[in-house]
Write an enzyme that holds these catalytic residues in place. Structure first.
Site, PDB file in Angstrom:
ATOM      1  N   CYS A  40      12.248  15.986  19.398  1.00  0.00           N
ATOM      2  CA  CYS A  40      13.397  16.898  19.401  1.00  0.00           C
ATOM      3  C   CYS A  40      14.675  16.094  19.623  1.00  0.00           C
ATOM      4  CB  CYS A  40      13.195  17.911  20.524  1.00  0.00           C
ATOM      5  SG  CYS A  40      14.586  18.999  20.872  1.00  0.00           S
ATOM      6  N   HIS A  41      15.790  16.661  19.211  1.00  0.00           N
ATOM      7  CA  HIS A  41      17.074  15.975  19.430  1.00  0.00           C
ATOM      8  C   HIS A  41      17.324  15.722  20.924  1.00  0.00           C
ATOM      9  CE1 HIS A  41      20.948  15.043  17.267  1.00  0.00           C
ATOM     10  NE2 HIS A  41      21.179  14.683  18.514  1.00  0.00           N
ATOM     11  N   THR A  42      16.761  16.568  21.784  1.00  0.00           N
ATOM     12  CA  THR A  42      16.975  16.374  23.230  1.00  0.00           C
ATOM     13  C   THR A  42      16.321  15.075  23.710  1.00  0.00           C
ATOM     14  OG1 THR A  42      17.085  18.767  23.482  1.00  0.00           O
ATOM     15  CG2 THR A  42      16.769  17.485  25.495  1.00  0.00           C
ATOM     16  N   HIS A  62       8.600  16.459  24.913  1.00  0.00           N
ATOM     17  CA  HIS A  62       8.463  17.776  25.564  1.00  0.00           C
ATOM     18  C   HIS A  62       8.009  18.840  24.573  1.00  0.00           C
ATOM     19  CE1 HIS A  62      12.530  17.638  23.897  1.00  0.00           C
ATOM     20  NE2 HIS A  62      12.446  18.963  23.809  1.00  0.00           N
ATOM     21  N   GLU A  63       7.460  18.415  23.421  1.00  0.00           N
ATOM     22  CA  GLU A  63       7.093  19.376  22.374  1.00  0.00           C
ATOM     23  C   GLU A  63       5.653  19.087  21.940  1.00  0.00           C
ATOM     24  OE1 GLU A  63      10.361  20.876  19.429  1.00  0.00           O
ATOM     25  OE2 GLU A  63       9.156  19.438  18.325  1.00  0.00           O
ATOM     26  N   CYS A  92       6.048  30.656  36.891  1.00  0.00           N
ATOM     27  CA  CYS A  92       5.165  30.775  38.065  1.00  0.00           C
ATOM     28  C   CYS A  92       4.811  32.222  38.369  1.00  0.00           C
ATOM     29  CB  CYS A  92       5.808  30.099  39.286  1.00  0.00           C
ATOM     30  SG  CYS A  92       7.108  31.085  40.077  1.00  0.00           S
ATOM     31  N   CYS A  95       8.459  33.276  41.750  1.00  0.00           N
ATOM     32  CA  CYS A  95       9.767  32.930  42.327  1.00  0.00           C
ATOM     33  C   CYS A  95      10.767  34.062  42.042  1.00  0.00           C
ATOM     34  CB  CYS A  95      10.267  31.593  41.761  1.00  0.00           C
ATOM     35  SG  CYS A  95      10.860  31.654  40.053  1.00  0.00           S
ATOM     36  N   CYS A  98      11.591  34.342  38.296  1.00  0.00           N
ATOM     37  CA  CYS A  98      10.554  35.010  37.499  1.00  0.00           C
ATOM     38  C   CYS A  98      10.516  36.517  37.798  1.00  0.00           C
ATOM     39  CB  CYS A  98       9.188  34.393  37.789  1.00  0.00           C
ATOM     40  SG  CYS A  98       8.920  32.792  36.997  1.00  0.00           S
ATOM     41  N   CYS A 106      12.436  29.879  35.438  1.00  0.00           N
ATOM     42  CA  CYS A 106      11.626  29.716  36.650  1.00  0.00           C
ATOM     43  C   CYS A 106      12.107  28.477  37.414  1.00  0.00           C
ATOM     44  CB  CYS A 106      10.160  29.538  36.249  1.00  0.00           C
ATOM     45  SG  CYS A 106       9.075  29.126  37.629  1.00  0.00           S
ATOM     46  N   ARG A 110      11.780  23.149  39.616  1.00  0.00           N
ATOM     47  CA  ARG A 110      12.935  22.567  38.911  1.00  0.00           C
ATOM     48  C   ARG A 110      13.487  21.332  39.625  1.00  0.00           C
ATOM     49  NH1 ARG A 110      15.751  20.161  36.478  1.00  0.00           N
ATOM     50  NH2 ARG A 110      17.334  20.653  34.902  1.00  0.00           N
ATOM     51  N   CYS A 169       8.931  23.597  21.789  1.00  0.00           N
ATOM     52  CA  CYS A 169      10.394  23.608  21.975  1.00  0.00           C
ATOM     53  C   CYS A 169      11.098  24.277  20.794  1.00  0.00           C
ATOM     54  CB  CYS A 169      10.972  22.217  22.227  1.00  0.00           C
ATOM     55  SG  CYS A 169      12.762  22.293  22.523  1.00  0.00           S
ATOM     56  N   ARG A 364      11.798  18.053  11.424  1.00  0.00           N
ATOM     57  CA  ARG A 364      10.986  17.677  12.575  1.00  0.00           C
ATOM     58  C   ARG A 364      10.008  16.583  12.185  1.00  0.00           C
ATOM     59  NH1 ARG A 364      13.782  19.040  16.330  1.00  0.00           N
ATOM     60  NH2 ARG A 364      12.979  20.177  18.130  1.00  0.00           N
TER      61      ARG A 364
END
Ligand code: NAI
Ligand SMILES: N[C@@H](CCC(=O)N[C@@H](CSC=O)C(=O)NCC(=O)O)C(=O)O
Ligand code: ZN
Ligand code: ZN
Length: 369
Positions: A40-42, A62-63, A92, A95, A98, A106, A110, A169, A364
Site C-alpha cells: 500500500c502507499h502507506t 499491513h495488507e 476488541c 473498549c 468499540c 478501537c 493503539r 487495507c 496494487r
C-alpha cells in the site's frame, strides 16, 4: 523460530530480505503464516521517513492474508488452520471506542501498536539479539507474524489469499469510506481525488450504492481506462483543464459534489476536495495520509456555509465484523478485486513493487511467500 522477512533498516533505503527470529505467541496472541501481502502507499509513506510514527528497523506490511499456525494461552476465537486477515485496526468489542458504535477506531492496543510493540510492550521480532519493530501491529512482509487475537479477522477457507489480502487495507478503506463513513446515497454526485489503489475502490463503492456522477481526478492519464471500468463517469486531469479545478468541478456537478474523497495524501488536494463540495450539505472525506508537519487549511466560511470535513481510517470498518462480509462480497462476484491487482511477485522482489508504485505503473502489487 526463524522466519523470512523484508526488513526496513532506515528511511528511504530499499528493504532487505533477512532471516529474522520470531518468538511464539504469548497469551491472547496468535502465530500466522502469511501467504500474500499487498503493498500500500502507506508502506511507502512510512519507508520514506515522512511518518511521525515511523520506526526503524521494522518489518512493514499491513495488507496480508494467511493461516493461523499456533495460538497462545486464553485465545478463544481462533484455532490452528483458520484462514485470516490481520487487522491494523483491531476490534476488541470491549473498549469505550468499540462500545460507542460511533467509530471503528478501537483503542485497546493503539499505544503499543504505535510504538512498534505487542500489547505487553515487547517485540516478537529480533535479529542477533537486537529488536526489530512491528509495524501497524501487522508486519505482513514476513512469512510468519504474530498478532493479538483482537486484531485478526477469520475468513472463509475458499477465498484466495493473493486476492483477499487486499481487503486487509485498500478494498475496505475505499469501499468502506463510501458505505460506512460517508453513507453515500443513490443518485449522489461524487468526486474522487486520486485514482490509485484506494481511489478506485471508492469508485467501485460509489457505483455499488448507485451514485449518479462519479468524477475521477488524477494527474496520471494512464489511470483513466481502469477507473472507467470501475464506474467513473467523468475524468478530470487538473493539468489539462483551462482555469482552476474547483470551479471546474462545481460546474461539472451543477453546484458542487454531494460527496468528495481525497485519496492522495496531499494537503492542497484536500482543500480542493472540500471546496468542490456543494454549499449547504457537501461532505468531503479525507482518506489520504499526509506527511509529518503538513496541515490542512480552508476559509472557515466553507464550513459555516454547510460543507463538512470528515476523515476515514480503514473505511470506518469494524474489522472482525465487516472484513469477513467483504470477503463474501468478493467471492459472490459483487466486487472486483482481480483487475486491481496489476502485479504479483515473490517477497524477494518487493522493492520492485515500490518502484512500480512510485512510477505510477501499478494499482496494487501483491507479494507472495
Ligand atoms: N485512511 C486510511 O485508512 C488509508 C489511507 N491510505 C492513504 O491513501 C492514499 C492513497 O493510497 P494509494 O491509493 O495506495 O496510493 P496510489 O499511489 O496507488 O494512488 C495515488 C494516486 O494519486 C494520484 N495523484 C498524485 N498526486 C496527485 C495530484 N496532485 N492530483 C491528482 N492526483 C494525484 C496518483 O497519480 C495516483 O494515481 C495514501 O496517502 C495512503 O497513505 C491508504 C490506505 C488506508
Ligand atoms: N502514523 C501516521 C498516520 C498513519 C495513518 O493515518 N494510518 C491510517 C491507516 S493508513 C493505511 O494504509 C490509520 O488507520 N490511522 C488511524 C490510526 O490510529 O493510526 C501519523 O502519525 O501521522
Ligand atoms: Zn494501507
Ligand atoms: Zn476496542
Amino acid at each position: 523460530m526463524e522466519i523470512k522477512a523484508a526488513v526496513a533498516y532506515s528511511p528511504g533505503k530499499p528493504l532487505t530480505i533477512e532471516t529474522v527470529q520470531l518468538q511464539g505467541p504469548q497469551a491472547w496472541e496468535v502465530l500466522i503464516e502469511i501467504k500474500a501481502s499487498g503493498v500500500c502507499h502507506t508502506d511507502a509513506f512510512t519507508l520514506s521517513g515522512d511518518d511521525p510514527e515511523g520506526l526503524f528497523p521494522a518489518i512493514l506490511g499491513h495488507e496480508g492474508a494467511g493461516i493461523v499456525v499456533e495460538v497462545g494461552a486464553d485465545v478463544k476465537s481462533l484455532k490452528p488452520g483458520d484462514h485470516v486477515i490481520p487487522l491494523y485496526t483491531p476490534e476488541c468489542r470491549q473498549c469505550d471506542y468499540c462500545l460507542s458504535f460511533k467509530t471503528n477506531l478501537c483503542q485497546a492496543i493503539r499505544g503499543t501498536q504505535g510504538r512498534g510493540l505487542m500489547p505487553d510492550g515487547t517485540s516478537r521480532f529480533s535479529m542477533g539479539g537486537d529488536i526489530i519493530h512491528h509495524y501497524m501491529g501487522t508486519s505482513t512482509f514476513a512469512n510468519y507474524t504474530v498478532l493479538p487475537e483482537i486484531a485478526v479477522a477469520k475468513i472463509r477457507e475458499d477465498a484466495p489469499f493473493d486476492k483477499v489480502c487486499y481487503i486487509g487495507c485498500g478494498v475496505t478503506t475505499g469501499i468502506g469510506a463510501v458505505i460506512y463513513t460517508a453513507k453515500v446515497e443513490p443518485g449522489a454526485n461524487v468526486v474522487v481525488f486520486g485514482l490509485g489503489g484506494i481511489g478506485l475502490n471508492v469508485i467501485q463503492g460509489a457505483r455499488m450504492v448507485g451514485a449518479n456522477k462519479i468524477i475521477g481526478v488524477d494527474i496520471n492519464p494512464k489511470k483513466r481506462a481502469l477507473a472507467e471500468k470501475f464506474g467513473m463517469t467523468d475524468f478530470v486531469n487538473p493539468q489539462e483543464i483551462a482555469g482552476d479545478l474547483v470551479p471546474y468541478l462545481v460546474d461539472l456537478t451543477k453546484g458542487g459534489a454531494d460527496y468528495s474523497f481525497e485519496c492522495i495524501g496531499n494537503v492542497n488536494t484536500m482543500r480542493q476536495a472540500l471546496e468542490c463540495c456543494h454549499k449547504g450539505w457537501g461532505v468531503s472525506v479525507i482518506i489520504g495520509v499526509a506527511g509529518a508537519g503538513q496541515e490542512i487549511s480552508t476559509r472557515p466560511f466553507q464550513l459555516v456555509t454547510g460543507r463538512v470535513w470528515k476523515g476515514s481510517a480503514f473505511g470506518g470498518a469494524r474489522g472482525r465484523t465487516d472484513v469477513p462480509k467483504i470477503v463474501d462480497w468478493y467471492m459472490d462476484g459483487k466486487i472486483n478485486i482481480d483487475d486491481l491487482i496489476t502485479h504479483v511477485m515473490p517477497i524477494e522482489k518487493i522493492n520492485d513493487a515500490f518502484d512500480l508504485m512510485h512510477r505510477g505503473d501499478s494499482i496494487r502489487s501483491v507479494v507472495t511467500f
